[in-house]
Design a protein around this motif. Structure first.
Motif, PDB file in Angstrom:
ATOM      1  N   LEU A  80       0.828  -1.201   0.000  1.00  0.00           N
ATOM      2  CA  LEU A  80       0.000   0.000   0.000  1.00  0.00           C
ATOM      3  C   LEU A  80       0.867   1.259   0.000  1.00  0.00           C
ATOM      4  CD1 LEU A  80      -2.706   1.508   0.293  1.00  0.00           C
ATOM      5  CD2 LEU A  80      -2.545   1.148   2.756  1.00  0.00           C
ATOM      6  N   GLN A  81       1.879   1.293   0.855  1.00  0.00           N
ATOM      7  CA  GLN A  81       2.754   2.462   0.927  1.00  0.00           C
ATOM      8  C   GLN A  81       3.541   2.645  -0.365  1.00  0.00           C
ATOM      9  OE1 GLN A  81       2.352   4.507   3.429  1.00  0.00           O
ATOM     10  NE2 GLN A  81       0.889   3.020   4.290  1.00  0.00           N
ATOM     11  N   ILE A  83       2.595   1.918  -3.413  1.00  0.00           N
ATOM     12  CA  ILE A  83       1.728   2.476  -4.446  1.00  0.00           C
ATOM     13  C   ILE A  83       1.390   3.934  -4.145  1.00  0.00           C
ATOM     14  CG2 ILE A  83      -0.600   2.281  -5.422  1.00  0.00           C
ATOM     15  CD1 ILE A  83      -0.197  -0.799  -5.089  1.00  0.00           C
ATOM     16  N   LYS A  84       1.249   4.275  -2.878  1.00  0.00           N
ATOM     17  CA  LYS A  84       0.998   5.671  -2.512  1.00  0.00           C
ATOM     18  C   LYS A  84       2.137   6.573  -2.950  1.00  0.00           C
ATOM     19  CE  LYS A  84      -2.161   5.327   1.450  1.00  0.00           C
ATOM     20  NZ  LYS A  84      -2.302   5.562   2.904  1.00  0.00           N
ATOM     21  N   ARG A  85       3.361   6.065  -2.931  1.00  0.00           N
ATOM     22  CA  ARG A  85       4.512   6.873  -3.343  1.00  0.00           C
ATOM     23  C   ARG A  85       4.424   7.265  -4.817  1.00  0.00           C
ATOM     24  NH1 ARG A  85       7.551   3.197  -0.083  1.00  0.00           N
ATOM     25  NH2 ARG A  85       8.325   2.109  -1.931  1.00  0.00           N
ATOM     26  N   HIS A  86       3.672   6.512  -5.592  1.00  0.00           N
ATOM     27  CA  HIS A  86       3.482   6.838  -7.011  1.00  0.00           C
ATOM     28  C   HIS A  86       2.232   7.691  -7.231  1.00  0.00           C
ATOM     29  CE1 HIS A  86       6.623   4.268  -8.853  1.00  0.00           C
ATOM     30  NE2 HIS A  86       6.461   3.540  -7.757  1.00  0.00           N
ATOM     31  N   GLN A  87       1.643   8.180  -6.142  1.00  0.00           N
ATOM     32  CA  GLN A  87       0.439   9.020  -6.192  1.00  0.00           C
ATOM     33  C   GLN A  87      -0.724   8.280  -6.874  1.00  0.00           C
ATOM     34  OE1 GLN A  87       2.060  12.498  -8.166  1.00  0.00           O
ATOM     35  NE2 GLN A  87       2.422  13.495  -6.206  1.00  0.00           N
ATOM     36  N   VAL A  89      -3.660   4.858  -6.046  1.00  0.00           N
ATOM     37  CA  VAL A  89      -4.457   4.307  -4.948  1.00  0.00           C
ATOM     38  C   VAL A  89      -4.545   2.794  -5.111  1.00  0.00           C
ATOM     39  CG1 VAL A  89      -6.684   4.340  -3.770  1.00  0.00           C
ATOM     40  CG2 VAL A  89      -5.801   6.437  -4.822  1.00  0.00           C
ATOM     41  N   HIS A  91      -6.674  -0.509  -3.930  1.00  0.00           N
ATOM     42  CA  HIS A  91      -7.846  -1.081  -3.272  1.00  0.00           C
ATOM     43  C   HIS A  91      -7.632  -2.586  -3.231  1.00  0.00           C
ATOM     44  CE1 HIS A  91     -11.986  -1.669  -1.978  1.00  0.00           C
ATOM     45  NE2 HIS A  91     -12.048  -2.656  -2.864  1.00  0.00           N
ATOM     46  N   ILE A  99      -5.053  -1.268  -8.668  1.00  0.00           N
ATOM     47  CA  ILE A  99      -4.301  -0.015  -8.612  1.00  0.00           C
ATOM     48  C   ILE A  99      -5.005   0.964  -9.556  1.00  0.00           C
ATOM     49  CG2 ILE A  99      -2.074   1.095  -8.990  1.00  0.00           C
ATOM     50  CD1 ILE A  99      -0.784  -1.669  -8.654  1.00  0.00           C
ATOM     51  N   GLY A 101      -5.952   5.301 -10.690  1.00  0.00           N
ATOM     52  CA  GLY A 101      -5.706   6.737 -10.606  1.00  0.00           C
ATOM     53  C   GLY A 101      -6.627   7.435 -11.590  1.00  0.00           C
ATOM     54  N   CYS A 118       4.764   2.255 -11.546  1.00  0.00           N
ATOM     55  CA  CYS A 118       4.254   1.685 -10.302  1.00  0.00           C
ATOM     56  C   CYS A 118       4.206   0.165 -10.380  1.00  0.00           C
ATOM     57  CB  CYS A 118       2.865   2.251 -10.004  1.00  0.00           C
ATOM     58  SG  CYS A 118       2.121   1.609  -8.502  1.00  0.00           S
TER      59      CYS A 118
END
Length: 228
Positions: A80-81, A83-87, A89, A91, A99, A101, A118
């Protein structure tokens, strides 16, 4: 739609236990209990009267119990973290991961490149943690108006160029750009249930016919009527 192969069966026990210690602070009796829960298991194959030798199960979490999915989610929580670094989301529903966006129409190429970058890092993380991605079930869906579909090409996922599909199936739901696929599938399912009710309507009182099928499956009514 990032799919994993035999996800529950490939969890590495030492990695899981180390993650529980360092990321979640579990120690002492709790870790000893989890070690006891994971180790000492065997498996075998039986055909007729022939049984294979029972080798030990050295990886994987038991399925069919509440603790199995919980341990798996703790095992993959770092994804999760990442994927967040790539801006973007993530689920996740146990081992089903999406994944996603969004972007303006003029930024489609930027979002596609972001997805590819990502996925590269996510696939590297999956391999490093002894899990296995399932390329045949990895799908890409673009949700956009019909006249903008020509803007959208394939997305590189790992070493493969994945072409967008018109709809994808999530647990319990079909998703496309205008939810028409899910509506069609739901109507088809309802029509099938109505057909079953029609075949037994003479055997049941009106109150039973209007009752929610959550209380008693329709197939149960059909079997009762057949016995009558």
């Amino acid at each position: 739609m990032l799919s994993l192969s035999a996800a529950f069966d490939t969890v590495d026990h030492p990695t899981l236990l180390q993650r529980l210690r360092t990321s979640y602070g579990l120690n002492g009796v709790v870790i000893k209990w989890l070690i006891s829960y994971l180790t000492g298991r065997t498996q075998f194959v039986r055909k007729s009267s022939t049984t294979s030798p029972p080798p030990p199960v050295i990886r994987g979490v038991p399925q069919g119990l509440i603790l199995g999915p919980i341990l798996f989610l703790l095992y993959v929580a770092d994804l999760l973290q990442l994927i967040k670094r790539h801006q973007l989301v993530l689920h996740g529903y146990v081992d089903d991961n999406q994944i996603y966006g969004f972007c303006r129409p003029c930024d489609v190429d930027v979002l596609s490149d972001k997805m590819s970058a990502c996925s590269d890092e996510a696939l590297s993380w999956i391999r490093a943690n002894r899990l296995q991605a399932n390329p045949s079930k990895t799908e890409v869906l673009w949700c956009s108006s019909g006249h903008r579909q020509h803007q959208i090409g394939s997305v590189r996922i790992g070493t493969a160029d994945v072409l967008p599909v018109s709809s994808v199936r999530n647990p319990g739901m079909y998703i496309d750009s205008d939810v028409a696929t899910h509506i069609t599938a739901t109507v088809r399912s309802c029509f099938s249930a109505l057909q079953q009710l029609r075949s037994v309507r003479q055997c049941l009182p009106q109150q039973t016919l209007v009752m929610s099928d959550k209380m008693t499956p329709i197939s149960h009514f059909c079997n009762l009527c057949k016995r009558k």
